[in-house]
Design an enzyme around this catalytic site. Structure first.
Site, PDB file in Angstrom:
ATOM      1  N   HIS A  82      38.696  30.071  37.005  1.00 17.28           N
ATOM      2  CA  HIS A  82      38.872  31.076  35.892  1.00 17.28           C
ATOM      3  C   HIS A  82      39.568  30.258  34.727  1.00 17.28           C
ATOM      4  CE1 HIS A  82      36.911  34.559  37.886  1.00 17.28           C
ATOM      5  NE2 HIS A  82      37.276  33.963  39.121  1.00 17.28           N
ATOM      6  N   ASN A 155      34.956  40.888  38.722  1.00 11.94           N
ATOM      7  CA  ASN A 155      34.068  39.895  38.145  1.00 11.94           C
ATOM      8  C   ASN A 155      32.926  40.654  37.767  1.00 11.94           C
ATOM      9  OD1 ASN A 155      35.412  37.610  39.008  1.00 11.94           O
ATOM     10  ND2 ASN A 155      34.363  37.266  41.082  1.00 11.94           N
ATOM     11  N   HIS A 346      47.122  40.254  39.069  1.00  8.96           N
ATOM     12  CA  HIS A 346      47.155  40.127  40.656  1.00  8.96           C
ATOM     13  C   HIS A 346      46.519  41.345  41.430  1.00  8.96           C
ATOM     14  CE1 HIS A 346      49.008  39.919  44.702  1.00  8.96           C
ATOM     15  NE2 HIS A 346      50.217  40.315  44.475  1.00  8.96           N
TER      16      HIS A 346
HETATM   17 FE1  HDE Z   1      40.298  35.179  42.415  1.00 10.86          FE
HETATM   18  N1  HDE Z   1      41.746  34.150  41.939  1.00 10.86           N
HETATM   19  N2  HDE Z   1      40.286  34.961  44.122  1.00 10.86           N
HETATM   20  N3  HDE Z   1      38.521  36.280  42.630  1.00 10.86           N
HETATM   21  N4  HDE Z   1      40.072  35.914  40.421  1.00 10.86           N
HETATM   22  C1  HDE Z   1      42.108  33.880  40.798  1.00 10.86           C
HETATM   23  O1  HDE Z   1      44.617  33.534  40.170  1.00 10.86           O
HETATM   24  C2  HDE Z   1      41.447  33.887  44.870  1.00 10.86           C
HETATM   25  C3  HDE Z   1      38.056  36.582  44.044  1.00 10.86           C
HETATM   26  C4  HDE Z   1      39.194  36.463  39.970  1.00 10.86           C
HETATM   27  O2  HDE Z   1      41.890  36.189  33.974  1.00 10.86           O
HETATM   28  C5  HDE Z   1      43.390  32.781  40.763  1.00 10.86           C
HETATM   29  O3  HDE Z   1      45.874  33.660  38.384  1.00 10.86           O
HETATM   30  C6  HDE Z   1      41.209  33.909  46.409  1.00 10.86           C
HETATM   31  C7  HDE Z   1      37.155  37.706  43.921  1.00 10.86           C
HETATM   32  C8  HDE Z   1      39.491  36.707  38.585  1.00 10.86           C
HETATM   33  O4  HDE Z   1      43.457  35.453  34.951  1.00 10.86           O
HETATM   34  C9  HDE Z   1      43.812  32.818  42.367  1.00 10.86           C
HETATM   35  C10 HDE Z   1      39.928  34.695  46.602  1.00 10.86           C
HETATM   36  C11 HDE Z   1      37.098  38.149  42.795  1.00 10.86           C
HETATM   37  C12 HDE Z   1      40.167  35.760  38.275  1.00 10.86           C
HETATM   38  C13 HDE Z   1      42.618  33.466  42.705  1.00 10.86           C
HETATM   39  C14 HDE Z   1      39.553  35.134  45.411  1.00 10.86           C
HETATM   40  C15 HDE Z   1      37.815  37.375  42.086  1.00 10.86           C
HETATM   41  C16 HDE Z   1      40.876  35.168  39.506  1.00 10.86           C
HETATM   42  C17 HDE Z   1      43.382  31.574  40.150  1.00 10.86           C
HETATM   43  C18 HDE Z   1      39.214  35.039  47.937  1.00 10.86           C
HETATM   44  C19 HDE Z   1      36.433  39.270  42.087  1.00 10.86           C
HETATM   45  C20 HDE Z   1      40.835  35.376  36.891  1.00 10.86           C
HETATM   46  C21 HDE Z   1      44.504  31.855  38.553  1.00 10.86           C
HETATM   47  C22 HDE Z   1      39.962  35.325  48.854  1.00 10.86           C
HETATM   48  C23 HDE Z   1      36.681  40.673  42.488  1.00 10.86           C
HETATM   49  C24 HDE Z   1      41.987  36.386  36.557  1.00 10.86           C
HETATM   50  C25 HDE Z   1      44.797  33.119  38.816  1.00 10.86           C
HETATM   51  C26 HDE Z   1      42.504  36.040  34.924  1.00 10.86           C
HETATM   52  C27 HDE Z   1      41.675  34.135  39.589  1.00 10.86           C
HETATM   53  C28 HDE Z   1      42.418  33.628  44.211  1.00 10.86           C
HETATM   54  C29 HDE Z   1      38.147  35.590  45.375  1.00 10.86           C
HETATM   55  C30 HDE Z   1      38.372  37.625  40.621  1.00 10.86           C
HETATM   56  C31 HDE Z   1      43.857  31.341  42.596  1.00 10.86           C
HETATM   57  C32 HDE Z   1      42.227  33.342  47.307  1.00 10.86           C
HETATM   58  C33 HDE Z   1      36.132  38.242  45.146  1.00 10.86           C
HETATM   59  C34 HDE Z   1      38.702  37.867  37.407  1.00 10.86           C
HETATM   60  O5  HDE Z   1      44.943  33.334  42.551  1.00 10.86           O
END
Ligand code: HDE
Length: 707
Positions: A82, A155, A346
């Site tokens: 992202h 998402n 978060h």
């Molecule tokens: Fe994320 N995800 N994600 N994700 N995600 C990040 O956090 C993570 C997942 C989503 O505009 C990271 O600050 C794991 C699902 C958005 O700043 C990180 C898993 C969904 C954004 C991270 C998922 C999301 C992130 C990277 C699986 C939809 C951007 C930078 C367990 C519901 C937020 C950050 C923004 C960002 C981890 C799966 C949505 C690495 C471990 C499912 C919208 O922390």
């Protein structure tokens, strides 16, 4: 935020925002005099300190060294996923109290406007990648509630690739540019991604969405958002209801065509960022309704899939989406880095009345988001960055750490204490967060429930719910992506996987890839799968044309009355129009009079930046347009991308020249003609209706126009 300044209980978002600004001591006010970071006036900002005008620069130059050191440290690590995003401020307001379901204050009082900040993003590409790539879109909302921050980190696709968080690093390594050559950027059309998918059957449902038009949105303002996991709402009596969060865009759900999306990636890589920015600047504030699917514990057991499995949706036909409030985005950020880049979302930022479930993907995310901010934002005080601060007071005994911005007073930094009168003391249960006391038991093990094992029924449901053109686009997307994959065995494994979803889908993709099907019997999913019509994007938006962009192609000698009548008709219905000509300046009409201002040429605003095209009457105008190759391409490309096209009088001849209109053949769908020209009200009305349908996708099968 300075804890000595508590906030008013009831503030409007505007007040709240200005209060946030008031409390930001470091917010820069434009000042007359240039200074160093220590406040010392800078007399010369153009020349380093030297020993003589042609002599060596001196180490003593603390002004230069401060400036260049700051510059050298300007970049911070981009988000691992992202990375590419853009955001906006706004507010959320609930329609009526949801007290029966949740004690969350911001969901109870329709008079409360809760400030929000939203960041939209793509997942795969880096910060400088293009906006219109095929990808999942992030839709993360920070609610600055009076009880603290609630982040809905969503998402635009309601399911996910994997069921357990331990798989996330592998998924991301597979989908990011390949490690040896850092190729490709902003695309999953490469071997490692599809290799991983081919051995991860739980991704079947997600890849159906990712290959659909959902993954190439026309605008972030025209896409849905989904919290994906099942959460809990908990009311004041402690009763829990399971919930799925939805955002429903009031402009409908619309996609680009794949060819258009790829062209835009070069012609306007900032297409979505610019679109949101301009909409807000022109007062066309995007709006979404918050939707809830509410499920009691008893009803959960009646579903034939597991609510803890993030690869499943609850079809809206089974549990309708209750629209409970509205979000309006009405202010662009002032400073991209300070707000959009530094915002830290978060999934664990929840307020009393919202709680988690045991979804193993959700649980894993609860760890990951804080951890990633520690690295990205350089320490544990990222909550003190202005965009991340709650609007209600923060009191606790946490101290020190990198980038500490608060000046604490007193000697007490522990609790319980007597020296500070016992303050700050624990919140009473009715004001603080109380975890829902779900009873847990069971052996420690690394395993997954058998209720997570059906990977194909909902993938098939998605396929069956699509209209013909939507299915065609999915076939084309798989064919494109797998066509870019070099390893033939990977292509073949995906086709085998698709056989489990639908035999026709698999056959069509196999044909395009020149592969023979390996005699698999067809879907293992139950053939009884019922479609869910709510999954189709076609016909959403109730025909509104608000904020759709219409190009008017014209040159000197154009029929100004006809042009103006159409322009006014479209604008009255909420569309935005631009006059495109072969040069900039003013346009002299056939009727004489003052020139109409020209907005752009086809070189600066090609057809891919518009939703529809109108060619007004005027013999002289036609002569100029038809001698210009860019204009002919404009019309042909708009036709190829299935956009509504209207022409009046001589304007129809331009369409004839391009082959879009052929003598003796009735006009194709979405091509509207008024042979007489002039200010034709009926034509304007028909055009408004046609634009309201977004695209005429079936046209692509009927007549091919080169472009
Ligand atoms: Fe994320 N995800 N994600 N994700 N995600 C990040 O956090 C993570 C997942 C989503 O505009 C990271 O600050 C794991 C699902 C958005 O700043 C990180 C898993 C969904 C954004 C991270 C998922 C999301 C992130 C990277 C699986 C939809 C951007 C930078 C367990 C519901 C937020 C950050 C923004 C960002 C981890 C799966 C949505 C690495 C471990 C499912 C919208 O922390």
């Amino acid at each position: 935020m300075n804890s000595s300044k508590p906030q008013d209980a009831d503030v409007t978002p505007i007040q709240a925002v200005s209060k946030v600004a008031e409390l930001e001591p470091n917010r820069e006010a434009p000042a007359a005099m240039l200074t160093t970071n220590q406040g010392v006036g800078i007399v010369d900002n153009q020349n380093t300190l030297k020993a003589g005008t042609r002599g060596p620069s001196l180490l003593e130059d603390f002004i230069y060294r401060e400036k260049i050191t700051h510059f050298d440290h300007e970049r911070i690590p981009e988000r691992v996923v992202h990375a590419r995003g853009h955001g906006a401020h706004g507010y959320f307001q609930v329609y009526e109290s949801l007290a029966p379901y949740t004690r969350a204050h911001f969901l109870q009082d329709p008079a409360v406007r809760t400030p929000v900040f939203v960041r939209f993003s793509t997942v795969q590409g880096s910060r400088g990648s293009a906006d219109t790539v095929r990808d999942v879109r992030g839709f993360a909302t920070k609610f600055y509630t009076q009880e603290g921050i609630f982040d809905l980190v969503a998402n635009n696709i309601p399911v996910f690739f994997i069921q357990d968080a331990i798989k996330f690093p592998d998924l991301v390594h597979a989908l990011k540019p390949e490690p040896h050559n850092e190729v490709p950027q902003g695309s999953t059309a490469h071997d490692t991604f599809w290799d991983y998918i081919s051995v991860t059957p739980e991704s079947a449902h997600m890849i159906m969405w990712a290959m659909s038009d959902r993954a190439i949105p026309r605008s972030n303002r025209m896409m849905e958002g989904f919290g994906v996991h099942t959460f809990r709402l908990v009311n004041a009596e402690g009763v829990s209801t399971f919930v799925k969060f939805h955002w429903k865009p009031l402009l409908g759900i619309h996609g680009l065509s794949w060819d258009e999306a790829q062209t835009l990636a070069g012609r306007d890589p900032d297409f979505h960022r610019r679109d949101l920015w301009e909409a807000i600047e022109t007062g066309n504030y995007p709006e979404w309704e918050l939707g809830l699917q509410l499920i009691t514990e008893e009803d959960m057991d009646k579903l034939d899939f597991d609510l803890l499995d993030s690869t499943k949706i609850i079809p809206e036909e089974i549990i309708p989406v209750k629209r409970v409030g509205k979000m309006v985005l009405n202010r662009n950020p002032d400073y991209f880095f300070g707000e959009t880049e530094q915002v830290a979302f978060h999934i664990g930022h929840v307020v009393p009345g919202i709680d988690f479930t045991n979804d193993p993907l959700l649980q894993g995310r609860l760890f990951s988001y804080t951890d990633t901010q520690l690295l990205r934002l350089g320490g544990p005080n990222f909550h003190q960055i202005p965009i991340n601060r709650p609007i209600n007071p923060v009191y606790n005994n946490q101290r020190d750490g990198f980038h500490q911005h608060r000046i604490y007073t007193g000697r007490v930094a522990y609790e319980p204490n007597t020296l500070a009168g016992g303050l700050p003391k624990e919140a009473p249960p009715e004001r603080g967060f109380v975890t829902y006391p779900d009873a847990e038991s069971g052996p420690k093990l690394r395993d997954r429930s058998h209720t997570f094992m059906d990977h194909y029924t909902q993938a098939r449901m998605f396929w069956l719910s699509m209209t013909q053109p939507e299915q065609d686009h999915i076939v084309e997307a798989f064919s494109f992506e797998l066509g870019r994959v070099e390893t033939v065995t990977v292509r073949a494994r995906i086709v085998t996987m698709l056989q489990q979803v639908d035999a026709t889908l698999a056959q069509r993709v196999a044909d395009n890839l020149g592969l023979a099907l390996e005699g698999q019997p067809g879907p293992t999913a139950s053939t009884e799968v019922m479609p869910s019509p709510a999954l189709s994007m076609i016909g959403t938006g109730n025909g509104t044309i608000r904020t759709r962009k219409v190009a008017i192609l014209a040159a000197d000698g154009v029929d100004v009355d006809g042009l103006k009548a159409m322009k006014e008709g479209l604008e009255a219905a909420g569309a935005l129009t631009k006059i495109i000509s072969v040069r900039l300046g003013g346009l002299v009409g056939a009727q004489g009079g003052p020139g109409l201002p020209i907005d752009a040429t086809p070189k600066t605003m090609p057809s891919v930046m518009f939703d529809a095209v109108f060619v007004p009457c005027g013999p002289d105008s036609l002569e100029v347009l038809k001698a210009n190759g860019d204009m002919l391409h404009f019309v042909m490309e708009a036709y190829k991308h299935c956009k509504p096209i209207a022409a009046a009088g001589y304007g129809v001849d331009l369409l004839r020249m391009t082959g879009v209109v052929q003598d003796g053949v009735p006009p194709q769908d979405g091509v509207l003609l008024a042979e007489k020209g002039g200010a034709d009200k009926a034509l304007a009305q028909q055009f408004v209706q046609a634009i309201g349908m977004h695209r005429f996708w079936m046209r692509a099968d009927k007549m091919q126009i080169p472009a």
